[in-house]
Design a protein around this motif. Structure first.
Motif, PDB file in Angstrom:
ATOM      1  N   MET A 114      -5.508   1.189  16.739  1.00  0.00           N
ATOM      2  CA  MET A 114      -4.364   1.877  16.183  1.00  0.00           C
ATOM      3  C   MET A 114      -3.458   0.926  15.397  1.00  0.00           C
ATOM      4  N   TYR A 115      -3.258  -0.282  15.951  1.00  0.00           N
ATOM      5  CA  TYR A 115      -2.381  -1.239  15.270  1.00  0.00           C
ATOM      6  C   TYR A 115      -2.944  -1.629  13.912  1.00  0.00           C
ATOM      7  N   LEU A 116      -4.267  -1.715  13.790  1.00  0.00           N
ATOM      8  CA  LEU A 116      -4.860  -2.105  12.514  1.00  0.00           C
ATOM      9  C   LEU A 116      -4.601  -1.035  11.456  1.00  0.00           C
ATOM     10  N   ILE A 117      -4.695   0.213  11.831  1.00  0.00           N
ATOM     11  CA  ILE A 117      -4.395   1.308  10.899  1.00  0.00           C
ATOM     12  C   ILE A 117      -2.936   1.207  10.458  1.00  0.00           C
ATOM     13  N   PHE A 118      -2.055   0.936  11.397  1.00  0.00           N
ATOM     14  CA  PHE A 118      -0.638   0.781  11.077  1.00  0.00           C
ATOM     15  C   PHE A 118      -0.421  -0.355  10.078  1.00  0.00           C
ATOM     16  N   VAL A 119      -1.038  -1.496  10.327  1.00  0.00           N
ATOM     17  CA  VAL A 119      -0.891  -2.657   9.444  1.00  0.00           C
ATOM     18  C   VAL A 119      -1.428  -2.326   8.042  1.00  0.00           C
ATOM     19  N   VAL A 120      -2.573  -1.681   7.966  1.00  0.00           N
ATOM     20  CA  VAL A 120      -3.155  -1.301   6.665  1.00  0.00           C
ATOM     21  C   VAL A 120      -2.221  -0.337   5.934  1.00  0.00           C
ATOM     22  N   VAL A 121      -1.705   0.650   6.632  1.00  0.00           N
ATOM     23  CA  VAL A 121      -0.808   1.622   6.003  1.00  0.00           C
ATOM     24  C   VAL A 121       0.453   0.931   5.482  1.00  0.00           C
ATOM     25  N   VAL A 122       1.016   0.017   6.278  1.00  0.00           N
ATOM     26  CA  VAL A 122       2.211  -0.715   5.835  1.00  0.00           C
ATOM     27  C   VAL A 122       1.916  -1.494   4.563  1.00  0.00           C
ATOM     28  N   TRP A 123       0.782  -2.197   4.509  1.00  0.00           N
ATOM     29  CA  TRP A 123       0.447  -2.977   3.314  1.00  0.00           C
ATOM     30  C   TRP A 123       0.138  -2.075   2.121  1.00  0.00           C
ATOM     31  N   LEU A 124      -0.488  -0.938   2.359  1.00  0.00           N
ATOM     32  CA  LEU A 124      -0.752  -0.010   1.257  1.00  0.00           C
ATOM     33  C   LEU A 124       0.558   0.548   0.687  1.00  0.00           C
ATOM     34  N   ILE A 125       1.495   0.877   1.556  1.00  0.00           N
ATOM     35  CA  ILE A 125       2.813   1.340   1.093  1.00  0.00           C
ATOM     36  C   ILE A 125       3.501   0.220   0.313  1.00  0.00           C
ATOM     37  N   TYR A 126       3.414  -0.993   0.831  1.00  0.00           N
ATOM     38  CA  TYR A 126       3.978  -2.151   0.156  1.00  0.00           C
ATOM     39  C   TYR A 126       3.382  -2.291  -1.248  1.00  0.00           C
ATOM     40  N   ALA A 127       2.069  -2.104  -1.358  1.00  0.00           N
ATOM     41  CA  ALA A 127       1.391  -2.202  -2.657  1.00  0.00           C
ATOM     42  C   ALA A 127       1.884  -1.115  -3.611  1.00  0.00           C
ATOM     43  N   ILE A 128       2.012   0.091  -3.108  1.00  0.00           N
ATOM     44  CA  ILE A 128       2.469   1.199  -3.948  1.00  0.00           C
ATOM     45  C   ILE A 128       3.886   0.945  -4.455  1.00  0.00           C
ATOM     46  N   LEU A 129       4.726   0.412  -3.584  1.00  0.00           N
ATOM     47  CA  LEU A 129       6.130   0.201  -3.947  1.00  0.00           C
ATOM     48  C   LEU A 129       6.361  -1.021  -4.835  1.00  0.00           C
ATOM     49  N   PHE A 130       5.582  -2.095  -4.626  1.00  0.00           N
ATOM     50  CA  PHE A 130       5.937  -3.362  -5.245  1.00  0.00           C
ATOM     51  C   PHE A 130       4.928  -3.925  -6.247  1.00  0.00           C
ATOM     52  N   LEU A 131       3.768  -3.330  -6.354  1.00  0.00           N
ATOM     53  CA  LEU A 131       2.778  -3.900  -7.266  1.00  0.00           C
ATOM     54  C   LEU A 131       2.773  -3.208  -8.615  1.00  0.00           C
ATOM     55  N   ASP A 132       2.745  -4.018  -9.631  1.00  0.00           N
ATOM     56  CA  ASP A 132       2.517  -3.534 -10.980  1.00  0.00           C
ATOM     57  C   ASP A 132       1.000  -3.599 -11.190  1.00  0.00           C
ATOM     58  N   ARG A 133       0.355  -2.464 -11.211  1.00  0.00           N
ATOM     59  CA  ARG A 133      -1.107  -2.427 -11.267  1.00  0.00           C
ATOM     60  C   ARG A 133      -1.669  -3.124 -12.503  1.00  0.00           C
ATOM     61  N   LYS A 134      -0.926  -3.086 -13.600  1.00  0.00           N
ATOM     62  CA  LYS A 134      -1.402  -3.754 -14.815  1.00  0.00           C
ATOM     63  C   LYS A 134      -1.431  -5.271 -14.620  1.00  0.00           C
ATOM     64  N   LYS A 135      -0.422  -5.812 -13.954  1.00  0.00           N
ATOM     65  CA  LYS A 135      -0.397  -7.243 -13.684  1.00  0.00           C
ATOM     66  C   LYS A 135      -1.435  -7.627 -12.624  1.00  0.00           C
ATOM     67  N   ALA A 136      -1.756  -6.688 -11.769  1.00  0.00           N
ATOM     68  CA  ALA A 136      -2.723  -6.970 -10.700  1.00  0.00           C
ATOM     69  C   ALA A 136      -4.089  -7.330 -11.273  1.00  0.00           C
ATOM     70  N   TYR A 137      -4.449  -6.741 -12.394  1.00  0.00           N
ATOM     71  CA  TYR A 137      -5.742  -7.057 -13.010  1.00  0.00           C
ATOM     72  C   TYR A 137      -5.832  -8.528 -13.417  1.00  0.00           C
ATOM     73  N   GLN A 138      -4.708  -9.115 -13.802  1.00  0.00           N
ATOM     74  CA  GLN A 138      -4.697 -10.528 -14.190  1.00  0.00           C
ATOM     75  C   GLN A 138      -4.985 -11.434 -12.981  1.00  0.00           C
ATOM     76  N   ALA A 139      -4.629 -10.967 -11.793  1.00  0.00           N
ATOM     77  CA  ALA A 139      -4.811 -11.781 -10.585  1.00  0.00           C
ATOM     78  C   ALA A 139      -6.133 -11.486  -9.874  1.00  0.00           C
ATOM     79  N   TYR A 140      -6.890 -10.546 -10.394  1.00  0.00           N
ATOM     80  CA  TYR A 140      -8.145 -10.158  -9.746  1.00  0.00           C
ATOM     81  C   TYR A 140      -9.103 -11.338  -9.513  1.00  0.00           C
ATOM     82  N   PRO A 141      -9.295 -12.256 -10.474  1.00  0.00           N
ATOM     83  CA  PRO A 141     -10.171 -13.400 -10.205  1.00  0.00           C
ATOM     84  C   PRO A 141      -9.680 -14.267  -9.037  1.00  0.00           C
ATOM     85  N   THR A 142      -8.382 -14.373  -8.875  1.00  0.00           N
ATOM     86  CA  THR A 142      -7.842 -15.161  -7.762  1.00  0.00           C
ATOM     87  C   THR A 142      -8.100 -14.460  -6.435  1.00  0.00           C
TER      88      THR A 142
END
Length: 171
Positions: free
Chosen positions: A1-29
């Motif tokens: 259960m805790y792992l699902i919680f951690v994944v959901v928190v990080w996914l929400i974090y990604a939705i709120l704070f990531l610029d998907r266009k900039k994310a492509y530049q970091a994909y090789p890293t």
């Protein structure tokens, strides 16, 4: 259960704070990180330095948790880390330090909750130094990937010499 919680928190974090266009530049890293993390898990499979411990269900073993961190949680963290990396030298040092402290704190929390285990000579202090190295190399790879690959080889050799893998433990 805790792992699902951690994944959901990080996914929400990604939705709120990531610029998907900039994310492509970091994909090789992100790929660089994933490759080296999988190499560690392959080489140290029978002689781990650290392991995740599932405490809520037998399905949550180290492999399942590690794959979740490798392909979901840590790529999001890396993308956020790189996207908001500051420009001034002092701010860079503070920023890396904050990420190192955050990751070390989470690891220590997992350890205290018996969800993380150290073994074969590894300790929390090794993780602290490793986190400094990891976040520095992630940033360097984002800016200078070839140099980072070149530096990664001797660093890996030093780490393996410090924490040798008994030949009989290799698959």
């Amino acid at each position: 259960m805790y792992l699902i919680f951690v994944v959901v928190v990080w996914l929400i974090y990604a939705i709120l704070f990531l610029d998907r266009k900039k994310a492509y530049q970091a994909y090789p890293t992100v790929q660089y990180f994933i490759i080296f993390n999988l190499v560690y898990n392959f080489l140290y499979y029978n002689h781990p330095l650290w392991e995740y411990q599932g405490i809520t269900t037998p399905i949550l073993n180290h492999t399942f948790i590690e794959l979740t961190f490798t392909f979901i949680i840590l790529p999001i963290a890396i993308l956020v880390y790189l996207q908001y990396f500051p420009k001034s030298f002092v701010h860079k040092i503070v920023y890396v330090g904050l990420w190192v402290v955050f990751f070390s704190f989470i690891e220590m929390l997992f350890f205290r909750m018996e969800m993380f285990e150290y073994s074969n000579g590894w300790s929390v202090m090794h993780s602290l130094w490793f986190n400094i190295l990891m976040f520095s190399m992630i940033r360097l790879h984002h800016k200078k990937p070839i140099l980072t690959i070149i530096l990664s080889v001797p660093i890996t050799i030093v780490l393996i010499s410090m924490f040798p893998i008994p030949i009989g433990k290799l698959k």
